[in-house]
Write a protein that holds these residues in place. Structure first.
Motif, PDB file in Angstrom:
ATOM      1  N   PRO A   6       0.844  -1.197   0.000  1.00 32.93           N
ATOM      2  CA  PRO A   6       0.000   0.000   0.000  1.00 32.93           C
ATOM      3  C   PRO A   6       0.879   1.247   0.000  1.00 32.93           C
ATOM      4  CG  PRO A   6       0.115  -0.906   2.205  1.00 32.93           C
ATOM      5  CD  PRO A   6       0.812  -1.894   1.310  1.00 32.93           C
ATOM      6  N   ILE A   7       0.338   2.324  -0.548  1.00 28.28           N
ATOM      7  CA  ILE A   7       1.043   3.605  -0.568  1.00 28.28           C
ATOM      8  C   ILE A   7       0.402   4.529   0.460  1.00 28.28           C
ATOM      9  CG2 ILE A   7       1.742   5.591  -1.974  1.00 28.28           C
ATOM     10  CD1 ILE A   7       1.006   3.766  -4.448  1.00 28.28           C
ATOM     11  N   ALA A   8       1.207   5.056   1.360  1.00 26.42           N
ATOM     12  CA  ALA A   8       0.732   6.057   2.319  1.00 26.42           C
ATOM     13  C   ALA A   8       1.213   7.422   1.855  1.00 26.42           C
ATOM     14  CB  ALA A   8       1.285   5.759   3.712  1.00 26.42           C
ATOM     15  N   LEU A  25       2.643  10.323  -9.257  1.00 27.11           N
ATOM     16  CA  LEU A  25       2.345   8.974  -8.756  1.00 27.11           C
ATOM     17  C   LEU A  25       1.404   8.226  -9.703  1.00 27.11           C
ATOM     18  CD1 LEU A  25       1.800   9.050  -4.867  1.00 27.11           C
ATOM     19  CD2 LEU A  25       3.309   7.532  -6.174  1.00 27.11           C
ATOM     20  N   GLN A  26       0.418   8.945 -10.230  1.00 24.53           N
ATOM     21  CA  GLN A  26      -0.546   8.323 -11.144  1.00 24.53           C
ATOM     22  C   GLN A  26       0.131   7.774 -12.401  1.00 24.53           C
ATOM     23  OE1 GLN A  26      -2.990  11.818 -11.432  1.00 24.53           O
ATOM     24  NE2 GLN A  26      -4.708  10.872 -10.351  1.00 24.53           N
ATOM     25  N   LYS A  27       1.252   8.371 -12.788  1.00 22.87           N
ATOM     26  CA  LYS A  27       1.958   7.965 -14.006  1.00 22.87           C
ATOM     27  C   LYS A  27       2.907   6.794 -13.769  1.00 22.87           C
ATOM     28  CE  LYS A  27       1.709  12.615 -15.976  1.00 22.87           C
ATOM     29  NZ  LYS A  27       2.471  13.849 -16.333  1.00 22.87           N
ATOM     30  N   ASN A  28       2.984   6.332 -12.529  1.00 18.86           N
ATOM     31  CA  ASN A  28       3.846   5.200 -12.210  1.00 18.86           C
ATOM     32  C   ASN A  28       3.286   3.894 -12.754  1.00 18.86           C
ATOM     33  OD1 ASN A  28       6.189   4.994  -9.785  1.00 18.86           O
ATOM     34  ND2 ASN A  28       5.229   7.009 -10.070  1.00 18.86           N
ATOM     35  N   LEU A  29       4.173   3.045 -13.247  1.00 21.31           N
ATOM     36  CA  LEU A  29       3.793   1.668 -13.492  1.00 21.31           C
ATOM     37  C   LEU A  29       3.378   1.069 -12.152  1.00 21.31           C
ATOM     38  CD1 LEU A  29       6.706   0.454 -15.814  1.00 21.31           C
ATOM     39  CD2 LEU A  29       4.410   1.157 -16.487  1.00 21.31           C
ATOM     40  N   LEU A  30       2.352   0.288 -12.137  1.00 21.67           N
ATOM     41  CA  LEU A  30       1.781  -0.361 -10.949  1.00 21.67           C
ATOM     42  C   LEU A  30       0.843   0.549 -10.162  1.00 21.67           C
ATOM     43  CD1 LEU A  30       4.834  -2.362  -9.503  1.00 21.67           C
ATOM     44  CD2 LEU A  30       3.164  -3.090 -11.222  1.00 21.67           C
ATOM     45  N   ALA A  31       0.709   1.826 -10.535  1.00 20.09           N
ATOM     46  CA  ALA A  31      -0.205   2.707  -9.803  1.00 20.09           C
ATOM     47  C   ALA A  31      -1.626   2.149  -9.829  1.00 20.09           C
ATOM     48  CB  ALA A  31      -0.177   4.108 -10.383  1.00 20.09           C
ATOM     49  N   ASP A  32      -2.058   1.690 -10.995  1.00 17.57           N
ATOM     50  CA  ASP A  32      -3.437   1.220 -11.129  1.00 17.57           C
ATOM     51  C   ASP A  32      -3.689  -0.099 -10.401  1.00 17.57           C
ATOM     52  OD1 ASP A  32      -1.911  -0.310 -12.837  1.00 17.57           O
ATOM     53  OD2 ASP A  32      -3.343  -0.270 -14.495  1.00 17.57           O
ATOM     54  N   GLU A  33      -2.618  -0.722  -9.903  1.00 19.53           N
ATOM     55  CA  GLU A  33      -2.759  -1.962  -9.136  1.00 19.53           C
ATOM     56  C   GLU A  33      -2.490  -1.737  -7.648  1.00 19.53           C
ATOM     57  OE1 GLU A  33      -0.606  -5.318 -10.973  1.00 19.53           O
ATOM     58  OE2 GLU A  33      -0.229  -3.971 -12.664  1.00 19.53           O
ATOM     59  N   THR A 110       9.248   4.333  -9.893  1.00 20.06           N
ATOM     60  CA  THR A 110       9.513   4.348  -8.451  1.00 20.06           C
ATOM     61  C   THR A 110       8.733   3.255  -7.727  1.00 20.06           C
ATOM     62  OG1 THR A 110       9.906   6.733  -8.576  1.00 20.06           O
ATOM     63  CG2 THR A 110       9.566   5.793  -6.394  1.00 20.06           C
ATOM     64  N   LEU A 111       7.463   3.099  -8.016  1.00 16.95           N
ATOM     65  CA  LEU A 111       6.671   2.059  -7.357  1.00 16.95           C
ATOM     66  C   LEU A 111       7.185   0.668  -7.709  1.00 16.95           C
ATOM     67  CD1 LEU A 111       2.990   3.378  -7.654  1.00 16.95           C
ATOM     68  CD2 LEU A 111       4.535   3.519  -5.680  1.00 16.95           C
ATOM     69  N   GLN A 112       7.612   0.497  -8.932  1.00 22.08           N
ATOM     70  CA  GLN A 112       8.167  -0.786  -9.360  1.00 22.08           C
ATOM     71  C   GLN A 112       9.419  -1.111  -8.551  1.00 22.08           C
ATOM     72  OE1 GLN A 112      10.040  -1.120 -13.366  1.00 22.08           O
ATOM     73  NE2 GLN A 112       8.479  -2.675 -13.763  1.00 22.08           N
ATOM     74  N   TYR A 113      10.291  -0.136  -8.384  1.00 24.05           N
ATOM     75  CA  TYR A 113      11.511  -0.296  -7.587  1.00 24.05           C
ATOM     76  C   TYR A 113      11.168  -0.686  -6.149  1.00 24.05           C
ATOM     77  CZ  TYR A 113      15.153   1.663  -4.461  1.00 24.05           C
ATOM     78  OH  TYR A 113      16.061   1.878  -3.451  1.00 24.05           O
ATOM     79  N   PHE A 114      10.265   0.051  -5.538  1.00 32.02           N
ATOM     80  CA  PHE A 114       9.883  -0.232  -4.157  1.00 32.02           C
ATOM     81  C   PHE A 114       9.343  -1.654  -4.012  1.00 32.02           C
ATOM     82  CE2 PHE A 114       9.198   4.474  -3.092  1.00 32.02           C
ATOM     83  CZ  PHE A 114      10.266   4.522  -2.217  1.00 32.02           C
TER      84      PHE A 114
END
Length: 305
Positions: A6-8, A25-33, A110-114
């Protein structure tokens, strides 16, 4: 990738910063998941109410994620307590969390990396923190990612297993340091980390981040970091809680995915030396420091008029 963290997102009274942070953040890969939890602190003063409401209205209209939940605080907790309580809530429920504040522009990766790092090191107790920000280091031959001792607070992630070792009591933390540990903790005197500890104890700051770093350091923990920053902080415009208006920490965000991660669970000495060198030179010459100080005073004076 399954079981995404989850993203806080912690917000307060900066609608434009929040809008830009969400946009990236919306433009991140995995944002929609990904599940997004927006923690909105309550207004500290009457003057803050309108901006807080603007931010909440903006947050209430967010799309592009698997789900969005807005948590509105009735009272002002302050940034430190807001982050501590929000992170605790999410790691207790999901075992891990990705943390953003309202002034961080992220890479599309960034979300993919995390999430990849959270999965890769989930059972490695020595790895306690994943950072996304990195200084603009002069050494361009560093590995794509590396382990280091200090935590960074501009976009980060952790697990419940690590967060359980967070010690909020400054006296408990300070009691475990000796002269040698203070030297190591402060990157051999090149960063004011120990001063931040003393300032917290004396009530001159309310930093959760310095207590988290101290907690990780005292457990001999490691932090994972990219050599090319995946986050840029836009809060150094005088609007942040702990930020001055300066360009020392400006970076160009990486525009390609991270593909390699370290397997050797120890601090990378090449990266440590590069960071130490950057920190030792970050404030420039005496003349440059003086000019920057005068500029900051002028900006504060104009802001108060």
């Amino acid at each position: 990738m399954q079981n995404l963290a989850p993203i806080a997102l912690f917000v307060y009274n900066r609608p434009e910063h929040t809008r830009r942070t969400l946009n990236y953040l919306q433009k991140n890969l995995l944002a929609d998941e990904s599940r997004l939890f927006i923690f909105s602190d309550g207004p500290k003063t009457e003057a803050d109410k309108a901006k807080v409401e603007q931010v909440r209205q903006l947050a209430g209209e967010v799309a592009g994620f698997k789900s969005v939940k807005l948590i509105e605080r009735n009272q002002n907790l302050g940034l430190a307590n807001s982050i501590i309580s929000g992170v605790t809530k999410l790691v207790n429920e999901y075992e891990k969390v990705i943390v953003f504040e309202d002034d961080l522009l992220s890479s599309p990766y960034t979300l993919q990396y995390f999430n990849e790092a959270l999965e890769r090191y989930a059972k490695e107790d020595k790895v306690m923190h994943i950072g996304a920000y990195m200084y603009d280091l002069p050494n361009k031959k560093l590995p794509e990612t590396f382990f280091y001792r200090a935590t960074t607070s501009w976009g980060w992630a952790t697990w419940a297993r690590a967060w359980k070792d967070f010690e909020p009591n400054i006296n408990q933390l300070i009691s475990k340091f000796d002269k040698a540990k203070i030297h190591q903790f402060s990157i051999e005197g090149n960063m004011n980390f120990w001063k931040q500890m003393e300032q917290f104890k004396s009530g001159r700051n309310n930093s959760w981040a310095i207590r988290w770093y101290a907690s990780v350091f005292l457990k001999n923990g490691l932090t994972l970091n990219p050599s090319h920053s995946l986050v840029h902080n836009i809060g150094h415009d005088g609007t942040g809680v702990h930020s001055n208006n300066e360009k020392t920490y400006y970076v160009q965000v990486a525009q390609k995915p991270v593909t390699t991660f370290p397997t050797d669970l120890k601090e990378n000495q090449q990266a440590y030396q590069a960071i130490k060198q950057f920190l030792s030179k970050r404030k420039g010459t005496i003349l440059q420091r003086g000019l920057r100080f005068v500029l900051q005073l002028r900006q504060k004076y104009l802001a108060q008029k």
